[in-house]
Design a protein around this motif. Sequence first.
Motif, PDB file in Angstrom:
ATOM      1  N   ASN A  92     -12.209   3.175  -7.813  1.00 50.78           N
ATOM      2  CA  ASN A  92     -11.790   3.612  -6.698  1.00 50.78           C
ATOM      3  C   ASN A  92     -10.370   1.977  -6.220  1.00 50.78           C
ATOM      4  O   ASN A  92     -10.746   1.391  -6.961  1.00 50.78           O
ATOM      5  CB  ASN A  92     -13.193   3.073  -5.914  1.00 50.78           C
ATOM      6  N   VAL A  93      -9.506   2.501  -5.711  1.00 48.82           N
ATOM      7  CA  VAL A  93      -8.634   2.077  -5.966  1.00 48.82           C
ATOM      8  C   VAL A  93      -9.148   0.649  -4.522  1.00 48.82           C
ATOM      9  O   VAL A  93      -8.197  -0.296  -4.922  1.00 48.82           O
ATOM     10  CB  VAL A  93      -7.544   2.484  -4.397  1.00 48.82           C
ATOM     11  N   THR A 139       0.546   5.627   4.066  1.00 48.42           N
ATOM     12  CA  THR A 139      -0.513   5.453   4.357  1.00 48.42           C
ATOM     13  C   THR A 139      -0.968   4.966   5.751  1.00 48.42           C
ATOM     14  O   THR A 139      -0.535   5.009   6.895  1.00 48.42           O
ATOM     15  CB  THR A 139      -0.201   3.582   4.372  1.00 48.42           C
ATOM     16  N   ASN A 142     -10.676   2.605   2.275  1.00 50.28           N
ATOM     17  CA  ASN A 142      -9.453   1.546   1.020  1.00 50.28           C
ATOM     18  C   ASN A 142      -8.570   0.816   2.176  1.00 50.28           C
ATOM     19  O   ASN A 142      -8.910  -0.358   1.093  1.00 50.28           O
ATOM     20  CB  ASN A 142      -9.233   2.230   0.801  1.00 50.28           C
ATOM     21  N   VAL A 143      -8.192   1.452   2.595  1.00 51.23           N
ATOM     22  CA  VAL A 143      -6.948   0.492   3.437  1.00 51.23           C
ATOM     23  C   VAL A 143      -7.594  -0.831   3.997  1.00 51.23           C
ATOM     24  O   VAL A 143      -7.417  -1.891   3.681  1.00 51.23           O
ATOM     25  CB  VAL A 143      -6.131   0.786   4.328  1.00 51.23           C
ATOM     26  N   HIS A 191      -1.826   5.245  -4.358  1.00 54.59           N
ATOM     27  CA  HIS A 191      -2.629   7.066  -3.207  1.00 54.59           C
ATOM     28  C   HIS A 191      -3.861   7.356  -4.483  1.00 54.59           C
ATOM     29  O   HIS A 191      -3.561   7.075  -5.474  1.00 54.59           O
ATOM     30  CB  HIS A 191      -1.654   8.246  -3.691  1.00 54.59           C
ATOM     31  N   GLU A 192      -4.931   6.992  -3.733  1.00 55.72           N
ATOM     32  CA  GLU A 192      -6.103   7.285  -4.507  1.00 55.72           C
ATOM     33  C   GLU A 192      -6.082   8.529  -5.749  1.00 55.72           C
ATOM     34  O   GLU A 192      -6.847   8.341  -6.776  1.00 55.72           O
ATOM     35  CB  GLU A 192      -7.114   8.074  -3.796  1.00 55.72           C
ATOM     36  N   ARG A 247       0.704   4.685   0.658  1.00 50.61           N
ATOM     37  CA  ARG A 247      -0.146   6.116   0.854  1.00 50.61           C
ATOM     38  C   ARG A 247      -1.138   6.476   0.521  1.00 50.61           C
ATOM     39  O   ARG A 247      -1.615   7.570   0.114  1.00 50.61           O
ATOM     40  CB  ARG A 247       0.913   7.686  -0.110  1.00 50.61           C
ATOM     41  N   LEU A 248      -2.217   4.990   0.475  1.00 50.96           N
ATOM     42  CA  LEU A 248      -3.670   5.335   0.133  1.00 50.96           C
ATOM     43  C   LEU A 248      -3.968   5.831   1.584  1.00 50.96           C
ATOM     44  O   LEU A 248      -3.291   6.005   2.626  1.00 50.96           O
ATOM     45  CB  LEU A 248      -3.786   3.642   0.431  1.00 50.96           C
ATOM     46  N   GLN A 249      -5.198   7.026   1.990  1.00 53.67           N
ATOM     47  CA  GLN A 249      -5.229   8.362   2.896  1.00 53.67           C
ATOM     48  C   GLN A 249      -6.388   6.963   3.302  1.00 53.67           C
ATOM     49  O   GLN A 249      -6.680   7.488   4.418  1.00 53.67           O
ATOM     50  CB  GLN A 249      -6.000   9.275   1.674  1.00 53.67           C
ATOM     51  N   ASP A 250      -7.145   6.816   2.406  1.00 48.79           N
ATOM     52  CA  ASP A 250      -8.744   6.663   3.321  1.00 48.79           C
ATOM     53  C   ASP A 250      -8.905   5.346   4.285  1.00 48.79           C
ATOM     54  O   ASP A 250      -8.218   4.230   3.198  1.00 48.79           O
ATOM     55  CB  ASP A 250      -9.703   6.601   2.738  1.00 48.79           C
ATOM     56  N   LEU A 286       1.210  -1.550   0.171  1.00 51.52           N
ATOM     57  CA  LEU A 286       0.190   0.314  -0.349  1.00 51.52           C
ATOM     58  C   LEU A 286       1.124   1.268  -0.164  1.00 51.52           C
ATOM     59  O   LEU A 286       1.502   1.663   0.906  1.00 51.52           O
ATOM     60  CB  LEU A 286      -1.036   0.120   1.535  1.00 51.52           C
TER      61      LEU A 286
END
Length: 250
Positions: free
Chosen positions: A232-233, A140, A118-119, A203-204, A112-115, A110
């Motif tokens: 969407n990721v 992330t 989503n993670v 990242h999204e 830098r996934l922010q949400d 992962l």
Amino acid sequence: MTVIHSAANPQYKVLRLLAQDSTAWRRQGRIWLEGDHLCRAALQRGVQPQLAVYSESCRSDLRLPAAQELVLADVLFRSLSGLESPAAMGFVIGIPEALPVDPRAPTVVLDRLQDAGNVGAVLRSAGAFGFRQVIALKGTAALWSPKVVRAGMGAHFGLRLFDAAGPDSLDTLQLPLLATSSHAGHWLHAAELPWPCAWVFGHEGQGVSPEVATRAALAVRIVQPGGEESLNVAAAAAICLHASAAGNAA
């Protein structure tokens, strides 16, 4: 058993911080699990709680010996809860033992996934499709933060997890890294996917960083005949991980 009726109780204040602050788990060295489903998932994987917490009106049959049992007035548990419909029970567990990266384990990276949603959703897909290890790079959403734990729905306990890792941690992997893109690379449905492998999801908004992309052996994209700009990721991850699992099973 301790029963708490006052919001001024020091133990309650610390617990509420753990349940609501995304960084408190690191400072306290503990993790909050809320709800019967999460608690059962932890127990099924051999995790034993340090503290079991119930509301006074809780009717769950999931009562078991713990290092300590705490009962909260219903109004306090509702104030503690991060759910729209409070679950009336929860566990506090210790942070799992840190393990080295398994260089040959099917892996999800992962970037830098922010949400938090989503993670958590990607963790569920990783577990469902046979990926045993997840490396979350710095930037992330924290894997053990309350929102990510809730979104993971118990997937955490079946995975080898690495939080806030540096890109150089990927250099220990002895398997090909596959990077996703919204506009470049091989079409997923036509690509020869290696197994085992490591998928990286970025990242999204910005996608996979150049620093990570340069490590990839293959870049892939998903056909989108509907014409949307991007998926969407979490949805993209589910499609990619399923493709790998299906190819391995064929």
